[in-house]
Design a protein around this motif. Sequence first.
Motif, PDB file in Angstrom:
ATOM      1  N   ILE A  84       0.868  -1.183   0.000  1.00  0.00           N
ATOM      2  CA  ILE A  84       0.000   0.000   0.000  1.00  0.00           C
ATOM      3  C   ILE A  84       0.900   1.228   0.000  1.00  0.00           C
ATOM      4  N   LEU A  85       0.742   2.069  -0.998  1.00  0.00           N
ATOM      5  CA  LEU A  85       1.655   3.185  -1.200  1.00  0.00           C
ATOM      6  C   LEU A  85       1.389   4.362  -0.271  1.00  0.00           C
ATOM      7  N   ILE A  86       2.481   4.869   0.298  1.00  0.00           N
ATOM      8  CA  ILE A  86       2.478   6.086   1.112  1.00  0.00           C
ATOM      9  C   ILE A  86       3.551   6.974   0.492  1.00  0.00           C
ATOM     10  N   GLU A  87       3.136   8.085  -0.087  1.00  0.00           N
ATOM     11  CA  GLU A  87       4.070   8.962  -0.800  1.00  0.00           C
ATOM     12  C   GLU A  87       5.313   9.276   0.033  1.00  0.00           C
ATOM     13  N   GLY A  88       6.483   9.097  -0.593  1.00  0.00           N
ATOM     14  CA  GLY A  88       7.740   9.425   0.057  1.00  0.00           C
ATOM     15  C   GLY A  88       8.291   8.340   0.972  1.00  0.00           C
ATOM     16  N   ARG A  89       7.586   7.222   1.077  1.00  0.00           N
ATOM     17  CA  ARG A  89       8.057   6.128   1.935  1.00  0.00           C
ATOM     18  C   ARG A  89       8.369   4.887   1.090  1.00  0.00           C
ATOM     19  N   HIS A  90       9.265   4.045   1.635  1.00  0.00           N
ATOM     20  CA  HIS A  90       9.600   2.803   0.943  1.00  0.00           C
ATOM     21  C   HIS A  90       8.379   1.891   0.858  1.00  0.00           C
ATOM     22  N   VAL A  91       8.304   1.143  -0.222  1.00  0.00           N
ATOM     23  CA  VAL A  91       7.299   0.091  -0.394  1.00  0.00           C
ATOM     24  C   VAL A  91       7.953  -0.971  -1.264  1.00  0.00           C
ATOM     25  N   THR A  92       7.912  -2.229  -0.804  1.00  0.00           N
ATOM     26  CA  THR A  92       8.625  -3.281  -1.543  1.00  0.00           C
ATOM     27  C   THR A  92       7.755  -4.472  -1.932  1.00  0.00           C
ATOM     28  N   ALA A  93       6.524  -4.553  -1.420  1.00  0.00           N
ATOM     29  CA  ALA A  93       5.719  -5.763  -1.596  1.00  0.00           C
ATOM     30  C   ALA A  93       6.517  -6.996  -1.159  1.00  0.00           C
ATOM     31  N   SER A  94       7.389  -6.804  -0.157  1.00  0.00           N
ATOM     32  CA  SER A  94       8.260  -7.858   0.394  1.00  0.00           C
ATOM     33  C   SER A  94       9.119  -8.542  -0.659  1.00  0.00           C
ATOM     34  N   SER A  95       9.577  -7.750  -1.637  1.00  0.00           N
ATOM     35  CA  SER A  95      10.414  -8.272  -2.703  1.00  0.00           C
ATOM     36  C   SER A  95      11.725  -7.506  -2.789  1.00  0.00           C
ATOM     37  N   LYS A  96      12.830  -8.234  -3.012  1.00  0.00           N
ATOM     38  CA  LYS A  96      14.129  -7.585  -3.219  1.00  0.00           C
ATOM     39  C   LYS A  96      14.127  -6.773  -4.522  1.00  0.00           C
ATOM     40  N   ILE A  97      13.262  -7.151  -5.472  1.00  0.00           N
ATOM     41  CA  ILE A  97      13.177  -6.438  -6.750  1.00  0.00           C
ATOM     42  C   ILE A  97      12.859  -4.957  -6.507  1.00  0.00           C
ATOM     43  N   LEU A  98      12.025  -4.679  -5.515  1.00  0.00           N
ATOM     44  CA  LEU A  98      11.614  -3.296  -5.222  1.00  0.00           C
ATOM     45  C   LEU A  98      12.397  -2.678  -4.065  1.00  0.00           C
ATOM     46  N   GLU A  99      13.472  -3.323  -3.634  1.00  0.00           N
ATOM     47  CA  GLU A  99      14.271  -2.789  -2.536  1.00  0.00           C
ATOM     48  C   GLU A  99      14.711  -1.361  -2.866  1.00  0.00           C
ATOM     49  N   GLY A 100      14.463  -0.445  -1.940  1.00  0.00           N
ATOM     50  CA  GLY A 100      14.843   0.943  -2.144  1.00  0.00           C
ATOM     51  C   GLY A 100      13.810   1.775  -2.891  1.00  0.00           C
ATOM     52  N   TYR A 101      12.746   1.133  -3.383  1.00  0.00           N
ATOM     53  CA  TYR A 101      11.714   1.875  -4.117  1.00  0.00           C
ATOM     54  C   TYR A 101      10.929   2.771  -3.163  1.00  0.00           C
ATOM     55  N   VAL A 102      10.710   4.009  -3.572  1.00  0.00           N
ATOM     56  CA  VAL A 102       9.957   4.973  -2.774  1.00  0.00           C
ATOM     57  C   VAL A 102       8.685   5.325  -3.538  1.00  0.00           C
ATOM     58  N   ALA A 103       7.556   5.256  -2.846  1.00  0.00           N
ATOM     59  CA  ALA A 103       6.259   5.520  -3.484  1.00  0.00           C
ATOM     60  C   ALA A 103       6.185   6.961  -3.994  1.00  0.00           C
ATOM     61  N   PRO A 104       5.841   7.150  -5.276  1.00  0.00           N
ATOM     62  CA  PRO A 104       5.741   8.495  -5.841  1.00  0.00           C
ATOM     63  C   PRO A 104       4.417   9.196  -5.507  1.00  0.00           C
ATOM     64  N   TYR A 105       3.457   8.439  -4.991  1.00  0.00           N
ATOM     65  CA  TYR A 105       2.147   8.991  -4.626  1.00  0.00           C
ATOM     66  C   TYR A 105       1.550   8.132  -3.528  1.00  0.00           C
ATOM     67  N   SER A 106       0.491   8.627  -2.900  1.00  0.00           N
ATOM     68  CA  SER A 106      -0.229   7.845  -1.887  1.00  0.00           C
ATOM     69  C   SER A 106      -1.479   7.235  -2.486  1.00  0.00           C
ATOM     70  N   SER A 107      -1.765   6.003  -2.076  1.00  0.00           N
ATOM     71  CA  SER A 107      -3.009   5.351  -2.487  1.00  0.00           C
ATOM     72  C   SER A 107      -4.192   6.106  -1.902  1.00  0.00           C
ATOM     73  N   THR A 108      -5.359   5.858  -2.444  1.00  0.00           N
ATOM     74  CA  THR A 108      -6.577   6.505  -1.960  1.00  0.00           C
ATOM     75  C   THR A 108      -6.819   6.196  -0.490  1.00  0.00           C
ATOM     76  N   VAL A 109      -6.679   4.936  -0.089  1.00  0.00           N
ATOM     77  CA  VAL A 109      -6.904   4.575   1.318  1.00  0.00           C
ATOM     78  C   VAL A 109      -5.905   5.291   2.215  1.00  0.00           C
ATOM     79  N   THR A 110      -4.662   5.405   1.768  1.00  0.00           N
ATOM     80  CA  THR A 110      -3.638   6.115   2.541  1.00  0.00           C
ATOM     81  C   THR A 110      -4.045   7.567   2.755  1.00  0.00           C
TER      82      THR A 110
END
Length: 173
Positions: A84-110
Amino acid sequence: NKMIDLKNLTIVKAHKALIEGEFSARELAEAYLKNIKEKNKDINGYLEVFDDVLEQADMADVRIKAGEKDNMLLGIPIAFKDNILIEGRHVTASSKILEGYVAPYSSTVTKKLIEKGMVILGRANMDEFAMGGSTENSAYGVTKNPNDITRVPGGSSGGSVAIVASDMALVAL
Protein backbone atom coordinates in the motif's frame (compact mmCIF):
# COMPACT_ATOMS: atom_id res chain seq x y z
CA ASN A 1 4.04 5.74 31.28
CA LYS A 2 0.40 4.77 31.77
CA MET A 3 -0.49 1.09 31.59
CA ILE A 4 -2.81 0.73 28.61
CA ASP A 5 -4.62 -2.61 28.26
CA LEU A 6 -3.69 -3.23 24.62
CA LYS A 7 -4.93 -6.84 24.70
CA ASN A 8 -8.56 -5.73 25.17
CA LEU A 9 -8.40 -2.41 23.32
CA THR A 10 -10.73 -1.73 20.41
CA ILE A 11 -10.97 1.34 18.19
CA VAL A 12 -14.15 2.36 20.03
CA LYS A 13 -12.52 2.01 23.47
CA ALA A 14 -9.35 3.80 22.33
CA HIS A 15 -11.34 6.67 20.80
CA LYS A 16 -13.32 7.13 24.01
CA ALA A 17 -10.13 7.08 26.12
CA LEU A 18 -8.42 9.58 23.80
CA ILE A 19 -11.25 12.11 23.84
CA GLU A 20 -11.75 11.71 27.60
CA GLY A 21 -8.03 12.22 28.23
CA GLU A 22 -7.49 8.79 29.83
CA PHE A 23 -4.36 8.58 27.67
CA SER A 24 -2.93 10.60 24.79
CA ALA A 25 -2.29 9.49 21.22
CA ARG A 26 1.43 9.80 22.03
CA GLU A 27 1.11 7.48 25.06
CA LEU A 28 -0.85 5.00 22.96
CA ALA A 29 1.77 5.08 20.19
CA GLU A 30 4.55 4.67 22.78
CA ALA A 31 2.82 1.57 24.18
CA TYR A 32 2.76 -0.01 20.72
CA LEU A 33 6.37 1.03 19.97
CA LYS A 34 7.43 -0.65 23.24
CA ASN A 35 5.70 -3.90 22.16
CA ILE A 36 7.26 -3.66 18.70
CA LYS A 37 10.72 -3.32 20.25
CA GLU A 38 10.10 -6.36 22.49
CA LYS A 39 8.31 -8.66 20.04
CA ASN A 40 9.03 -7.89 16.39
CA LYS A 41 12.49 -9.51 16.33
CA ASP A 42 10.82 -12.88 17.04
CA ILE A 43 7.66 -12.43 14.97
CA ASN A 44 8.99 -10.41 11.98
CA GLY A 45 5.66 -8.70 11.39
CA TYR A 46 7.16 -5.30 10.58
CA LEU A 47 9.62 -4.69 7.75
CA GLU A 48 9.95 -1.06 8.82
CA VAL A 49 8.76 1.01 11.76
CA PHE A 50 8.49 4.67 10.78
CA ASP A 51 10.70 7.18 12.54
CA ASP A 52 7.98 9.86 12.77
CA VAL A 53 5.38 7.84 14.72
CA LEU A 54 5.50 10.10 17.79
CA GLU A 55 5.25 13.23 15.64
CA GLN A 56 2.16 11.78 13.95
CA ALA A 57 0.68 11.03 17.41
CA ASP A 58 1.47 14.56 18.62
CA MET A 59 -0.40 15.99 15.63
CA ALA A 60 -3.41 13.82 16.52
CA ASP A 61 -3.23 15.05 20.13
CA VAL A 62 -3.32 18.67 18.91
CA ARG A 63 -6.47 17.91 16.89
CA ILE A 64 -8.09 16.15 19.87
CA LYS A 65 -7.27 19.05 22.22
CA ALA A 66 -8.70 21.44 19.61
CA GLY A 67 -12.05 19.68 20.00
CA GLU A 68 -12.12 17.10 17.21
CA LYS A 69 -14.25 14.54 19.08
CA ASP A 70 -16.33 12.73 16.42
CA ASN A 71 -13.45 11.35 14.35
CA MET A 72 -13.25 7.71 15.44
CA LEU A 73 -9.89 7.13 13.69
CA LEU A 74 -7.98 10.15 15.01
CA GLY A 75 -4.85 8.99 16.86
CA ILE A 76 -5.49 5.28 16.24
CA PRO A 77 -2.24 3.35 15.51
CA ILE A 78 -2.27 1.34 12.29
CA ALA A 79 0.16 -0.82 10.31
CA PHE A 80 0.08 -0.87 6.50
CA LYS A 81 0.71 -3.98 4.43
CA ASP A 82 3.84 -3.41 2.37
CA ASN A 83 1.97 -3.13 -0.94
CA ILE A 84 0.00 0.00 0.00
CA LEU A 85 1.66 3.18 -1.20
CA ILE A 86 2.48 6.09 1.11
CA GLU A 87 4.07 8.96 -0.80
CA GLY A 88 7.74 9.43 0.06
CA ARG A 89 8.06 6.13 1.94
CA HIS A 90 9.60 2.80 0.94
CA VAL A 91 7.30 0.09 -0.39
CA THR A 92 8.62 -3.28 -1.54
CA ALA A 93 5.72 -5.76 -1.60
CA SER A 94 8.26 -7.86 0.39
CA SER A 95 10.41 -8.27 -2.70
CA LYS A 96 14.13 -7.58 -3.22
CA ILE A 97 13.18 -6.44 -6.75
CA LEU A 98 11.61 -3.30 -5.22
CA GLU A 99 14.27 -2.79 -2.54
CA GLY A 100 14.84 0.94 -2.14
CA TYR A 101 11.71 1.87 -4.12
CA VAL A 102 9.96 4.97 -2.77
CA ALA A 103 6.26 5.52 -3.48
CA PRO A 104 5.74 8.49 -5.84
CA TYR A 105 2.15 8.99 -4.63
CA SER A 106 -0.23 7.85 -1.89
CA SER A 107 -3.01 5.35 -2.49
CA THR A 108 -6.58 6.51 -1.96
CA VAL A 109 -6.90 4.57 1.32
CA THR A 110 -3.64 6.12 2.54
CA LYS A 111 -4.83 9.65 1.77
CA LYS A 112 -8.15 9.05 3.53
CA LEU A 113 -6.59 7.55 6.68
CA ILE A 114 -3.93 10.28 6.91
CA GLU A 115 -6.70 12.90 6.64
CA LYS A 116 -8.47 11.14 9.52
CA GLY A 117 -5.28 11.41 11.58
CA MET A 118 -4.46 7.74 11.99
CA VAL A 119 -0.93 7.09 13.28
CA ILE A 120 0.87 4.92 10.73
CA LEU A 121 3.37 2.78 12.63
CA GLY A 122 5.07 1.09 9.70
CA ARG A 123 5.12 -1.48 6.90
CA ALA A 124 3.90 -5.03 7.49
CA ASN A 125 5.56 -8.15 6.08
CA MET A 126 3.62 -10.12 3.47
CA ASP A 127 4.02 -12.86 0.89
CA GLU A 128 6.12 -11.43 -1.96
CA PHE A 129 3.78 -9.53 -4.31
CA ALA A 130 0.90 -11.07 -2.27
CA MET A 131 1.59 -14.45 -3.91
CA GLY A 132 1.08 -17.02 -1.18
CA GLY A 133 -1.07 -18.10 1.71
CA SER A 134 1.39 -18.27 4.58
CA THR A 135 3.74 -15.22 4.69
CA GLU A 136 6.64 -17.64 4.27
CA ASN A 137 7.35 -16.26 0.79
CA SER A 138 8.78 -12.87 1.81
CA ALA A 139 12.24 -11.80 0.68
CA TYR A 140 12.64 -10.39 4.21
CA GLY A 141 12.00 -13.60 6.13
CA VAL A 142 9.07 -15.62 7.43
CA THR A 143 6.50 -13.99 9.70
CA LYS A 144 5.75 -16.15 12.75
CA ASN A 145 2.37 -16.76 14.33
CA PRO A 146 2.56 -14.91 17.67
CA ASN A 147 0.40 -17.54 19.37
CA ASP A 148 2.82 -20.32 18.35
CA ILE A 149 6.04 -19.29 16.60
CA THR A 150 6.45 -22.79 15.12
CA ARG A 151 3.45 -21.92 12.93
CA VAL A 152 2.69 -19.29 10.30
CA PRO A 153 0.02 -16.58 10.53
CA GLY A 154 -1.42 -17.27 7.10
CA GLY A 155 -1.15 -14.89 4.19
CA SER A 156 -0.70 -13.02 2.12
CA SER A 157 -1.31 -10.44 4.89
CA GLY A 158 0.45 -12.45 7.59
CA GLY A 159 2.52 -9.51 8.82
CA SER A 160 -0.59 -7.40 9.35
CA VAL A 161 -2.37 -10.23 11.17
CA ALA A 162 0.62 -11.08 13.38
CA ILE A 163 1.10 -7.40 14.24
CA VAL A 164 -2.50 -7.02 15.47
CA ALA A 165 -2.53 -10.42 17.20
CA SER A 166 0.63 -9.54 19.17
CA ASP A 167 -0.51 -6.03 20.13
CA MET A 168 2.05 -4.26 17.93
CA ALA A 169 -0.76 -2.15 16.38
CA LEU A 170 -4.44 -1.69 17.12
CA VAL A 171 -5.42 -2.24 13.50
CA ALA A 172 -3.75 -3.06 10.17
CA LEU A 173 -4.51 -3.04 6.48
